[in-house]
Design an enzyme around this catalytic site. Structure first.
Site, mmCIF file in Angstrom:
data_model
loop_
_atom_site.group_PDB
_atom_site.id
_atom_site.type_symbol
_atom_site.label_atom_id
_atom_site.label_comp_id
_atom_site.label_asym_id
_atom_site.label_seq_id
_atom_site.Cartn_x
_atom_site.Cartn_y
_atom_site.Cartn_z
ATOM 1 N N THR A 29 50.354 -39.424 7.697
ATOM 2 C CA THR A 29 50.138 -38.017 8.058
ATOM 3 C C THR A 29 48.965 -37.415 7.318
ATOM 4 O O THR A 29 48.298 -36.507 7.823
ATOM 5 C CB THR A 29 51.440 -37.229 7.781
ATOM 6 O OG1 THR A 29 52.433 -37.733 8.665
ATOM 7 C CG2 THR A 29 51.284 -35.746 8.018
ATOM 8 N N SER A 76 53.012 -45.195 8.933
ATOM 9 C CA SER A 76 53.617 -46.161 8.002
ATOM 10 C C SER A 76 54.954 -46.700 8.495
ATOM 11 O O SER A 76 55.491 -47.639 7.908
ATOM 12 C CB SER A 76 53.740 -45.577 6.595
ATOM 13 O OG SER A 76 54.811 -44.675 6.522
ATOM 14 N N THR A 109 54.218 -41.307 4.569
ATOM 15 C CA THR A 109 55.329 -41.078 3.640
ATOM 16 C C THR A 109 56.606 -41.843 4.025
ATOM 17 O O THR A 109 57.469 -42.046 3.183
ATOM 18 C CB THR A 109 55.647 -39.567 3.555
ATOM 19 O OG1 THR A 109 56.016 -39.096 4.855
ATOM 20 C CG2 THR A 109 54.472 -38.785 3.021
ATOM 21 N N ASP A 110 56.697 -42.265 5.311
ATOM 22 C CA ASP A 110 57.972 -42.843 5.766
ATOM 23 C C ASP A 110 58.366 -44.104 4.998
ATOM 24 O O ASP A 110 59.541 -44.303 4.698
ATOM 25 C CB ASP A 110 57.913 -43.156 7.265
ATOM 26 C CG ASP A 110 57.877 -41.886 8.116
ATOM 27 O OD1 ASP A 110 58.052 -40.789 7.557
ATOM 28 O OD2 ASP A 110 57.662 -41.989 9.335
HETATM 29 N N1 ASP Z 1 55.152 -40.996 10.198
HETATM 30 C C1 ASP Z 1 54.243 -40.670 9.117
HETATM 31 C C2 ASP Z 1 53.954 -41.951 8.353
HETATM 32 O O1 ASP Z 1 54.725 -42.374 7.561
HETATM 33 C C3 ASP Z 1 54.840 -39.634 8.257
HETATM 34 C C4 ASP Z 1 53.999 -39.212 7.080
HETATM 35 O O2 ASP Z 1 53.018 -39.814 6.686
HETATM 36 O O3 ASP Z 1 54.387 -38.171 6.481
HETATM 37 O O4 ASP Z 1 52.947 -42.543 8.557
#
Ligand code: ASP
Length: 345
Positions: A29, A76, A109-110
């Site tokens: 993100t 991710s 973050t995932d």
């Molecule tokens: N779906 C995103 C990821 O993990 C969420 C994020 O980065 O906050 O790539």
């Protein structure tokens, strides 16, 4: 209060020698984009390139000499063993050079906690390695990515960050890769170390540490991924009332799974049907680790379960226990040996 360190800008009017920090971008993100600054859902992760991220925060060049490299640009959720191996091997090469003082990885973050823990156990250097990301896409009003990137570079530039293992810098806080987990699906206050507390925090570029994690990591870890081309296959089974996942366990094993982590109920308990299936599969060589779907607390395999050869994940959540089991399987297929590794790490 722990020890603190100011970011290296100037001292007594003289310019300090700035550290050389490499930023490795993998997407997420922080590199996400959507056509409205109001929207923080429905965006596409992993579209903006590393140069755009660096140029959005020119202040990081006051902290360090910055270079960037795009390793991947993905959501991710799609993180792979190949990217983990590329990252750890590249970081080990970079950090063995006098030209690189620290690494920042931008990441979705995932699965950030899993990548962080994998690197924590396979990087062979005491130089700082820091992961960061964002909960709001780069196009959002009040995007959190720029401040997180600034903090991550400040942390990676700090001599105090040496020897502390891989860290996550998100929302002004420092978390150890050993303990950190994503705890909220959308809010910027999501990365927490629920069993240990925050490792530290970063205010105006100044680093404050509360504690140092005591489990072995980086140079003291026995795991070496430098020559690996693949990782043993380990999957996760989720436990629930009226559990029917014994069928899934069979299917996973037939698909070459070497180990299974059970996200058990409560303190790691496993439904009797599933347990019977796992007992049968263990006779054929499957390694079973019991973790918990609860998210905090410690899972010790009960006396009966450890007699069966089940291994307790302690405070590692299922996704982190999976990382440790994959690495443990690169060392041994013996449940007693793997149980010892789970005691130590
Ligand atoms: N779906 C995103 C990821 O993990 C969420 C994020 O980065 O906050 O790539």
């Amino acid at each position: 209060m722990g020890v603190t360190h100011a970011a290296p800008t100037t001292t007594q009017g003289k310019a300090m020698i700035k550290p050389n920090i490499m930023i490795l971008a993998t997407g997420g993100t922080i590199a996400g984009s959507i056509d409205s600054n109001i929207k923080t859902t429905g965006y596409t992760a992993g579209v903006v390139g590393i140069d755009v991220l660096i140029n959005a925060v020119p202040e990081i060049k006051n902290l360090a000499n910055i270079k960037g490299e795009q390793i991947a640009n993905i959501d991710s959720a799609d993180m792979s063993d190949e990217i983990w191996l590329t990252l750890t091997q590249k970081i080990n090469t970079l950090l063995s050079s006098k030209e690189v003082d620290g690494i920042v990885i931008t990441h979705g973050t995932d699965t950030m906690e899993e990548t962080a823990f994998f690197l924590h156990l396979t990087i062979k250097s005491d130089k700082p390695v820091v992961l960061t990301g964002a909960m709001r896409p780069s196009t959002a009003m009040s995007a959190d990515g720029p401040k997180n990137l600034y903090n991550a570079v400040a942390l990676a530039s700090s001599p105090l960050a040496k020897g502390k293992g891989v860290m996550v810098a998100m929302n002004d806080k420092i978390q150890s890769a050993r303990f950190v987990s994503k705890t909220h699906a959308l809010n910027v206050e999501t990365f927490k170390s629920l069993n240990a507390g925050d490792m530290g925090y970063i205010l105006d570029g100044i680093i404050y540490f509360n504690y140092i994690p005591n489990y072995p990591h980086t140079q003291k870890s026995i795991f070496d991924a430098n020559n690996l081309k693949s990782l043993p296959k380990v999957d996760i089974l989720y436990s629930y009332a009226n559990d029917g996942s014994d069928i899934a366990a069979q299917a996973l094993f037939n698909g070459n799974t070497k180990g299974i982590v059970v996200a058990g109920t409560g303190a790691g308990s496993i439904h009797k049907n599933q347990k019977d299936t796992l007992k049968q599969l263990m006779k054929k060589g499957l390694i079973v680790v019991q973790s918990s779907r609860v998210g905090t607390g410690i899972v010790l395999a009960s006396e009966a379960d450890s007699k069966l050869g089940f291994i307790g994940a302690k405070d590692l959540n299922p996704q982190k226990a999976r990382v440790l089991l994959m690495l443990a399987l690169t060392k041994s297929n013996n449940p007693t040996e793997i149980a010892k590794i789970f005691q130590q790490y």
